[in-house]
Every structure is written in C-alpha cells, then in structure tokens.
Design a protein around this motif. Structure first.
Motif, PDB file in Angstrom:
ATOM      1  N   ASP A   6       5.686  13.959  10.875  1.00 38.30           N
ATOM      2  CA  ASP A   6       4.551  13.214  11.449  1.00 38.30           C
ATOM      3  C   ASP A   6       3.766  12.464  10.373  1.00 38.30           C
ATOM      4  O   ASP A   6       3.033  11.528  10.675  1.00 38.30           O
ATOM      5  N   GLY A   7       3.908  12.886   9.135  1.00 38.32           N
ATOM      6  CA  GLY A   7       3.150  12.269   8.043  1.00 38.32           C
ATOM      7  C   GLY A   7       3.755  10.977   7.517  1.00 38.32           C
ATOM      8  O   GLY A   7       3.136  10.260   6.727  1.00 38.32           O
ATOM      9  N   ILE A   8       4.983  10.683   7.947  1.00 30.94           N
ATOM     10  CA  ILE A   8       5.669   9.476   7.454  1.00 30.94           C
ATOM     11  C   ILE A   8       5.274   8.276   8.304  1.00 30.94           C
ATOM     12  O   ILE A   8       5.237   8.338   9.532  1.00 30.94           O
ATOM     13  N   ASP A  42       0.833  -1.219   0.000  1.00 33.31           N
ATOM     14  CA  ASP A  42       0.000   0.000   0.000  1.00 33.31           C
ATOM     15  C   ASP A  42       0.861   1.259   0.000  1.00 33.31           C
ATOM     16  O   ASP A  42       0.652   2.182   0.795  1.00 33.31           O
ATOM     17  N   LEU A  43       1.833   1.240  -0.886  1.00 29.64           N
ATOM     18  CA  LEU A  43       2.819   2.334  -0.919  1.00 29.64           C
ATOM     19  C   LEU A  43       2.195   3.666  -1.305  1.00 29.64           C
ATOM     20  O   LEU A  43       1.574   3.793  -2.365  1.00 29.64           O
ATOM     21  N   ARG A  44       2.430   4.666  -0.449  1.00 29.22           N
ATOM     22  CA  ARG A  44       1.949   6.016  -0.779  1.00 29.22           C
ATOM     23  C   ARG A  44       3.109   6.996  -0.721  1.00 29.22           C
ATOM     24  O   ARG A  44       3.895   6.996   0.240  1.00 29.22           O
ATOM     25  N   ASP A  83       1.012   9.694   9.735  1.00 33.07           N
ATOM     26  CA  ASP A  83       1.317   8.305   9.371  1.00 33.07           C
ATOM     27  C   ASP A  83       0.686   7.894   8.037  1.00 33.07           C
ATOM     28  O   ASP A  83       0.079   6.829   7.950  1.00 33.07           O
ATOM     29  N   SER A  84       0.794   8.718   7.036  1.00 29.54           N
ATOM     30  CA  SER A  84       0.082   8.390   5.796  1.00 29.54           C
ATOM     31  C   SER A  84       0.981   8.114   4.591  1.00 29.54           C
ATOM     32  O   SER A  84       0.506   7.582   3.595  1.00 29.54           O
ATOM     33  N   TYR A  85       2.272   8.452   4.660  1.00 29.36           N
ATOM     34  CA  TYR A  85       3.118   8.261   3.481  1.00 29.36           C
ATOM     35  C   TYR A  85       4.357   7.407   3.801  1.00 29.36           C
ATOM     36  O   TYR A  85       4.945   7.519   4.878  1.00 29.36           O
ATOM     37  N   CYS A 143       2.241   1.659  -6.556  1.00 37.44           N
ATOM     38  CA  CYS A 143       2.154   2.732  -5.553  1.00 37.44           C
ATOM     39  C   CYS A 143       1.164   3.798  -6.010  1.00 37.44           C
ATOM     40  O   CYS A 143       0.666   3.768  -7.135  1.00 37.44           O
ATOM     41  N   CYS A 144       0.893   4.716  -5.082  1.00 40.67           N
ATOM     42  CA  CYS A 144       0.046   5.861  -5.407  1.00 40.67           C
ATOM     43  C   CYS A 144       0.850   7.106  -5.049  1.00 40.67           C
ATOM     44  O   CYS A 144       1.416   7.187  -3.955  1.00 40.67           O
ATOM     45  N   VAL A 145       0.955   8.058  -5.989  1.00 38.60           N
ATOM     46  CA  VAL A 145       1.787   9.246  -5.756  1.00 38.60           C
ATOM     47  C   VAL A 145       0.903  10.492  -5.774  1.00 38.60           C
ATOM     48  O   VAL A 145       0.275  10.806  -6.788  1.00 38.60           O
ATOM     49  N   ASP A 146       0.855  11.191  -4.628  1.00 43.92           N
ATOM     50  CA  ASP A 146       0.156  12.473  -4.547  1.00 43.92           C
ATOM     51  C   ASP A 146       1.150  13.582  -4.872  1.00 43.92           C
ATOM     52  O   ASP A 146       2.241  13.633  -4.288  1.00 43.92           O
ATOM     53  N   CYS A 147       0.766  14.449  -5.814  1.00 46.16           N
ATOM     54  CA  CYS A 147       1.700  15.453  -6.330  1.00 46.16           C
ATOM     55  C   CYS A 147       1.080  16.836  -6.169  1.00 46.16           C
ATOM     56  O   CYS A 147      -0.059  17.057  -6.610  1.00 46.16           O
TER      57      CYS A 147
END
Ligand SMILES: C[S@@+](CC[C@H](N)C(=O)[O-])C[C@H]1O[C@@H](n2cnc3c(N)ncnc32)[C@H](O)[C@@H]1O
Length: 232
Positions: A147-149, A52-54, A118-120, A75-79
């Motif tokens: 904190d997002g990692i 579930d790679l983000r 904890d999302s990426y 994976c899913c990449v948010d840009c």
C-alpha cells in the motif's frame, strides 16, 4: 512481548552486525558490503525518470543499497535499521559519498516503522524482512509495503527461506538465527497473495550455502533466497 528465542536471535545478530559494521568499510571490503546488489543496480534505471523520487530501505545496514541510488538520481532515501551503529555508519558513508542531503536515517524496527500509503517509488528490503518478530508481522509488513508504493512504483524483496544451520566443526544442528523462517513454497505463496496482481519484473529462488561466524563458532548455513521485484 518477545519470547526468549527472539531475544537470543536479536542479541546474536546485534553482535555479529556490530562486528562487521565496525571492521569493514562500505564499497571497499571483501565482505558482502563490497558493492550494491545487482538487482538494485538493475532497478535504478527503471525509476530514474520519475519526479519527487522517494525510496525506503528497510533493514538498510550501513547503506550498501541506499547510497547507490542516491548517487545515481535526484531522490530522497529513508533508511531504517534496528541498530544505532548501522545508522551512524550509514550517515558517515552518506557524507563520505556526498549524498548526506538525500539520506534520512531512522533507528527503528521494520515492524514498527510506519509506511504511509502511496508514498514511495521504490521500497527495498534486502535480507531484512526475515528479521521481523513473527509470521503475522511479516504478512502485515508486506501489506503495508504494497500500500505504501505509488502508482507504477517498484518493490524489491530479497528474503531467506527454509534456513538450516549446523556447527561447521561438529555437524550439530543449530537454531537458525532468523526470527521468521518460512518454508520456500509458503514464502512464495504469501508473496503471490500480496503482490499477485502486480507486474513481476524478477522472481527467483536461489539455493545458497555459506559459512557464517556465530559468536565463538562457525555455522554452515543453507538457505533458499527468494527474490521478488514487482511493479504496481
Ligand atoms: C543482513 S543485513 C542487510 C543490510 C542491508 N539490507 C544490505 O543488504 O546491505 C540485515 C540488517 O537488518 C537489520 N535488522 C535486523 N532486524 C531488524 C529489525 N527487526 N528491524 C530493522 N532492522 C533490522 C540488521 O541490523 C542489519 O543491519
């Protein structure tokens, strides 16, 4: 509320990036768009086993470093980029390289784009964080990135520091076109404060100088490029 300096820098950056994104093609250009950066190519094998790679790419431009991981991994990449043209071209490039289903483009500022905890698995910010509106926004974004990692995830920051610009023709000193221009030791100190307890994978400071078009003149720019790659 922006001051006049920020408005000036953003207008000038908008013009120069619009020109390069219009004139040059991703991965087939003589410019900095010619290939993904080496550091990103080195990181991909370190995370490719994860599920579930983000990935988040802040200030993504036209996808130089976001298309490549999407080609290599499930994976899913948010840009995120402030410019519409960057996100339009990013999505054109994602279609051209067959990864449109893995890329989400957002027109937004780095400082405004919210990063959930904890999302990426990987957050990239390549030549981008120096364009947030001020030093407080810079520190706050680093904390949000930390904190997002997710556990054992990786952050990759490449930031210009101590930038100086002068008119190439006359030698006259120019206002550096970077919203945040932090002295190198202070930049290293801020990064160490935020990510100090992480495992450092790469930490370098590389002096660089090059000529860059700024409206109707050419600026000679010197900078210390600070790279920090760390694992949570
Ligand atoms: C030097 S380019 C780097 C692009 C990309 N990271 C790369 O390495 O190819 C900087 C990018 O950051 C974007 N940018 C500048 N300020 C921004 C901000 N405050 N929020 C989001 N994007 C921004 C610009 O539009 C530009 O596409």
């Amino acid at each position: 509320m922006f001051d006049a300096r920020i408005d000036r820098i953003r207008e000038s950056e908008k013009r120069s990036h619009t020109k390069i994104y219009t004139d040059e093609s991703l991965y087939s250009s003589d410019s900095w768009l010619r290939k993904p950066i080496k550091t990103v190519r080195e990181i991909v094998p370190l995370i490719s086993h994860r599920e579930d790679l983000r990935i988040l790419d802040l200030g993504c431009g036209v996808g130089r470093n976001s298309i490549f991981p999407a080609q290599e991994m499930d994976c899913c990449v948010d840009c995120v980029d402030i410019l519409d043209i960057a996100i339009d071209k990013l999505m054109d490039n994602a279609r051209e390289y067959g990864v449109a289903d893995k890329i989400n483009g957002f027109v937004d500022t780095i400082e405004h784009y919210p990063i959930s905890k904890d999302s990426y698995d990987l957050i990239l910010a390549v030549s981008a964080l120096e364009h947030v509106e001020d030093e407080d926004a810079f520190r706050n974004k680093l904390l949000e990135i930390r904190d997002g990692i997710k556990d054992k995830g990786i952050v990759c920051l490449i930031v210009n520091s101590e930038v100086k610009e002068k008119d190439n023709a006359t030698g006259e000193e120019l206002e550096p076109q970077f919203e945040v221009n932090i002295p190198t030791p202070k930049m290293q100190e801020i990064i160490a404060e935020v990510f100090g307890y992480w495992a450092a994978i790469k930490e370098t400071v590389v002096p660089q100088e090059y000529d860059i078009p700024r409206d109707d003149i050419v600026s000679h720019l010197t900078t210390n490029v600070v790279t920090y790659v760390g694992q949570k």
